[in-house]
Design a protein around this motif. Structure first.
Motif, PDB file in Angstrom:
ATOM      1  N   THR A 130      37.736 -21.329  21.340  1.00 58.74           N
ATOM      2  CA  THR A 130      36.777 -21.567  22.334  1.00 58.74           C
ATOM      3  C   THR A 130      36.646 -20.289  23.021  1.00 58.74           C
ATOM      4  O   THR A 130      37.979 -19.778  23.347  1.00 58.74           O
ATOM      5  N   GLY A 131      35.866 -19.816  23.772  1.00 59.79           N
ATOM      6  CA  GLY A 131      35.849 -18.659  24.559  1.00 59.79           C
ATOM      7  C   GLY A 131      34.563 -18.304  24.897  1.00 59.79           C
ATOM      8  O   GLY A 131      33.437 -18.838  24.877  1.00 59.79           O
ATOM      9  N   THR A 132      34.211 -16.750  25.111  1.00 55.88           N
ATOM     10  CA  THR A 132      33.036 -16.291  25.545  1.00 55.88           C
ATOM     11  C   THR A 132      33.227 -14.725  24.863  1.00 55.88           C
ATOM     12  O   THR A 132      34.149 -14.351  24.909  1.00 55.88           O
ATOM     13  N   LEU A 133      31.907 -14.371  24.159  1.00 55.80           N
ATOM     14  CA  LEU A 133      31.589 -13.257  23.826  1.00 55.80           C
ATOM     15  C   LEU A 133      30.716 -12.528  24.798  1.00 55.80           C
ATOM     16  O   LEU A 133      29.736 -12.958  25.252  1.00 55.80           O
ATOM     17  N   THR A 134      30.982 -10.945  24.718  1.00 57.31           N
ATOM     18  CA  THR A 134      29.905 -10.270  25.240  1.00 57.31           C
ATOM     19  C   THR A 134      29.417  -9.562  24.288  1.00 57.31           C
ATOM     20  O   THR A 134      29.530  -9.795  23.204  1.00 57.31           O
ATOM     21  N   ASP A 135      28.691  -8.302  24.474  1.00 59.73           N
ATOM     22  CA  ASP A 135      28.029  -7.623  23.389  1.00 59.73           C
ATOM     23  C   ASP A 135      28.995  -6.947  22.519  1.00 59.73           C
ATOM     24  O   ASP A 135      28.985  -6.511  21.500  1.00 59.73           O
ATOM     25  N   LYS A 136      30.353  -6.749  22.884  1.00 58.50           N
ATOM     26  CA  LYS A 136      31.371  -5.794  22.354  1.00 58.50           C
ATOM     27  C   LYS A 136      32.825  -6.335  22.441  1.00 58.50           C
ATOM     28  O   LYS A 136      33.566  -6.219  21.444  1.00 58.50           O
ATOM     29  N   THR A 137      32.886  -7.596  23.309  1.00 58.51           N
ATOM     30  CA  THR A 137      34.222  -8.028  23.366  1.00 58.51           C
ATOM     31  C   THR A 137      34.433  -9.615  23.482  1.00 58.51           C
ATOM     32  O   THR A 137      33.388  -9.983  23.862  1.00 58.51           O
ATOM     33  N   GLY A 138      35.313 -10.196  23.002  1.00 57.39           N
ATOM     34  CA  GLY A 138      35.618 -11.480  23.386  1.00 57.39           C
ATOM     35  C   GLY A 138      36.942 -12.055  23.478  1.00 57.39           C
ATOM     36  O   GLY A 138      37.911 -11.119  23.483  1.00 57.39           O
ATOM     37  N   SER A 139      37.188 -13.378  24.320  1.00 52.55           N
ATOM     38  CA  SER A 139      38.490 -13.848  24.558  1.00 52.55           C
ATOM     39  C   SER A 139      38.219 -15.304  24.963  1.00 52.55           C
ATOM     40  O   SER A 139      37.137 -15.859  25.221  1.00 52.55           O
ATOM     41  N   GLY A 140      39.327 -15.984  24.648  1.00 53.91           N
ATOM     42  CA  GLY A 140      39.300 -17.282  24.922  1.00 53.91           C
ATOM     43  C   GLY A 140      40.740 -17.842  24.688  1.00 53.91           C
ATOM     44  O   GLY A 140      41.706 -17.424  24.592  1.00 53.91           O
ATOM     45  N   THR A 141      40.480 -19.187  24.334  1.00 51.77           N
ATOM     46  CA  THR A 141      41.963 -19.985  23.837  1.00 51.77           C
ATOM     47  C   THR A 141      41.614 -20.602  22.648  1.00 51.77           C
ATOM     48  O   THR A 141      40.491 -20.778  22.217  1.00 51.77           O
ATOM     49  N   TRP A 142      42.873 -21.142  21.906  1.00 44.22           N
ATOM     50  CA  TRP A 142      42.907 -21.738  20.743  1.00 44.22           C
ATOM     51  C   TRP A 142      44.034 -22.903  20.826  1.00 44.22           C
ATOM     52  O   TRP A 142      44.614 -22.944  21.850  1.00 44.22           O
ATOM     53  N   ASN A 143      43.619 -23.907  19.867  1.00 46.45           N
ATOM     54  CA  ASN A 143      44.616 -25.030  19.995  1.00 46.45           C
ATOM     55  C   ASN A 143      44.607 -25.227  18.479  1.00 46.45           C
ATOM     56  O   ASN A 143      43.610 -25.515  17.738  1.00 46.45           O
ATOM     57  N   ASN A 144      46.033 -25.600  17.881  1.00 48.01           N
ATOM     58  CA  ASN A 144      46.321 -26.173  16.761  1.00 48.01           C
ATOM     59  C   ASN A 144      46.429 -27.640  17.059  1.00 48.01           C
ATOM     60  O   ASN A 144      47.899 -27.814  17.301  1.00 48.01           O
ATOM     61  N   LYS A 145      45.790 -28.593  16.600  1.00 49.41           N
ATOM     62  CA  LYS A 145      46.131 -29.946  17.029  1.00 49.41           C
ATOM     63  C   LYS A 145      47.159 -30.420  15.990  1.00 49.41           C
ATOM     64  O   LYS A 145      47.762 -31.376  16.376  1.00 49.41           O
ATOM     65  N   VAL A 146      47.061 -29.979  14.803  1.00 49.17           N
ATOM     66  CA  VAL A 146      48.198 -30.519  13.939  1.00 49.17           C
ATOM     67  C   VAL A 146      49.566 -30.486  14.243  1.00 49.17           C
ATOM     68  O   VAL A 146      50.651 -31.231  14.229  1.00 49.17           O
ATOM     69  N   GLN A 147      49.798 -29.181  14.890  1.00 45.86           N
ATOM     70  CA  GLN A 147      51.317 -28.633  15.365  1.00 45.86           C
ATOM     71  C   GLN A 147      51.272 -28.881  16.801  1.00 45.86           C
ATOM     72  O   GLN A 147      52.537 -28.377  17.265  1.00 45.86           O
ATOM     73  N   ASN A 148      50.127 -29.181  17.608  1.00 55.10           N
ATOM     74  CA  ASN A 148      50.279 -29.184  19.053  1.00 55.10           C
ATOM     75  C   ASN A 148      50.632 -27.699  19.318  1.00 55.10           C
ATOM     76  O   ASN A 148      51.387 -27.839  20.436  1.00 55.10           O
ATOM     77  N   PHE A 149      50.069 -26.453  18.988  1.00 54.92           N
ATOM     78  CA  PHE A 149      50.255 -25.334  19.499  1.00 54.92           C
ATOM     79  C   PHE A 149      49.008 -25.042  20.082  1.00 54.92           C
ATOM     80  O   PHE A 149      47.847 -25.263  19.798  1.00 54.92           O
ATOM     81  N   ASN A 150      49.179 -23.908  21.087  1.00 58.81           N
ATOM     82  CA  ASN A 150      48.037 -23.458  21.766  1.00 58.81           C
ATOM     83  C   ASN A 150      48.291 -21.847  22.215  1.00 58.81           C
ATOM     84  O   ASN A 150      49.418 -21.441  22.260  1.00 58.81           O
ATOM     85  N   GLY A 151      47.179 -21.268  22.794  1.00 57.42           N
ATOM     86  CA  GLY A 151      47.428 -19.918  23.384  1.00 57.42           C
ATOM     87  C   GLY A 151      46.158 -19.301  23.428  1.00 57.42           C
ATOM     88  O   GLY A 151      44.881 -19.997  23.628  1.00 57.42           O
ATOM     89  N   THR A 152      46.054 -17.994  23.541  1.00 54.95           N
ATOM     90  CA  THR A 152      45.102 -17.297  23.669  1.00 54.95           C
ATOM     91  C   THR A 152      44.289 -16.246  22.739  1.00 54.95           C
ATOM     92  O   THR A 152      45.388 -15.825  21.700  1.00 54.95           O
ATOM     93  N   TRP A 153      43.225 -15.688  22.644  1.00 56.29           N
ATOM     94  CA  TRP A 153      42.686 -14.799  21.540  1.00 56.29           C
ATOM     95  C   TRP A 153      41.961 -13.870  22.446  1.00 56.29           C
ATOM     96  O   TRP A 153      41.327 -13.992  23.186  1.00 56.29           O
ATOM     97  N   THR A 154      41.856 -12.735  21.641  1.00 53.22           N
ATOM     98  CA  THR A 154      40.955 -11.760  21.808  1.00 53.22           C
ATOM     99  C   THR A 154      40.253 -10.871  20.836  1.00 53.22           C
ATOM    100  O   THR A 154      41.041 -11.115  19.718  1.00 53.22           O
ATOM    101  N   GLY A 155      39.235 -10.273  21.089  1.00 51.15           N
ATOM    102  CA  GLY A 155      38.487  -9.548  19.941  1.00 51.15           C
ATOM    103  C   GLY A 155      37.587  -8.658  20.182  1.00 51.15           C
ATOM    104  O   GLY A 155      37.276  -8.363  21.531  1.00 51.15           O
ATOM    105  N   THR A 156      37.174  -7.686  19.420  1.00 60.61           N
ATOM    106  CA  THR A 156      36.027  -6.837  19.371  1.00 60.61           C
ATOM    107  C   THR A 156      35.247  -6.916  18.387  1.00 60.61           C
ATOM    108  O   THR A 156      35.454  -7.121  17.323  1.00 60.61           O
ATOM    109  N   LYS A 157      33.837  -6.469  18.604  1.00 59.45           N
ATOM    110  CA  LYS A 157      33.005  -6.372  17.521  1.00 59.45           C
ATOM    111  C   LYS A 157      33.297  -4.972  16.824  1.00 59.45           C
ATOM    112  O   LYS A 157      33.158  -3.856  17.581  1.00 59.45           O
ATOM    113  N   ASN A 158      33.251  -4.832  15.518  1.00 59.31           N
ATOM    114  CA  ASN A 158      33.530  -3.723  14.877  1.00 59.31           C
ATOM    115  C   ASN A 158      32.046  -2.767  14.840  1.00 59.31           C
ATOM    116  O   ASN A 158      30.913  -3.273  14.814  1.00 59.31           O
TER     117      ASN A 158
END
Length: 130
Positions: free
Chosen positions: A102-130
């Protein structure tokens, strides 16, 4: 002279009516596709209890399909973005939902959090539009 004046008035009125009724003057409202700015291929990374990369391609309706890679494991990623940039996605192993992003995108970048419910792992993610 009155005859010519009347003729000139009639032709002027017809010419004005033709010009003012031109269809190119119509005020057609073309709705803006607010999801268009997200369309395209996005790539990024995630970190926290696990780390890896992700790729997703968004269509002009805001739907996304892609992959999330963790070591030698590749998960299918599906999701959607709203007009305000809120993204909700799930990643799958086969047909089993493993986690969410889950998170938020702008027209060029994005960020948010992730959760692996099977292993009870979580963290953050970032990304860009190519």
């Amino acid at each position: 002279m009155k005859k010519h004046f009347l003729t000139i008035c009639i032709f002027s009125a017809l010419a004005f009516g033709t010009i003012s009724c031109d269809s190119s003057d119509d005020n057609h409202v073309h709705p803006e596709n607010k999801l268009e700015k997200f369309k395209g291929t996005w790539t990024g990374t995630y970190s926290g209890d696990g780390e890896g990369t992700w790729t997703a391609t968004f269509d002009n309706a805001g739907n996304a399909e892609g992959t999330l890679v963790s070591g030698s494991n590749t998960f299918n990623l599906t999701g959607e973005v709203s007009e305000n940039g809120t993204i909700n996605a799930e990643f799958f192993s086969g047909s089993t939902a493993v986690g969410t992003m889950t998170g938020t995108l702008t027209d060029k970048t994005g960020s948010g959090t992730w959760n692996n419910k099977v292993q009870n792992f979580n963290g953050t993610w970032t990304g860009t539009k190519n």
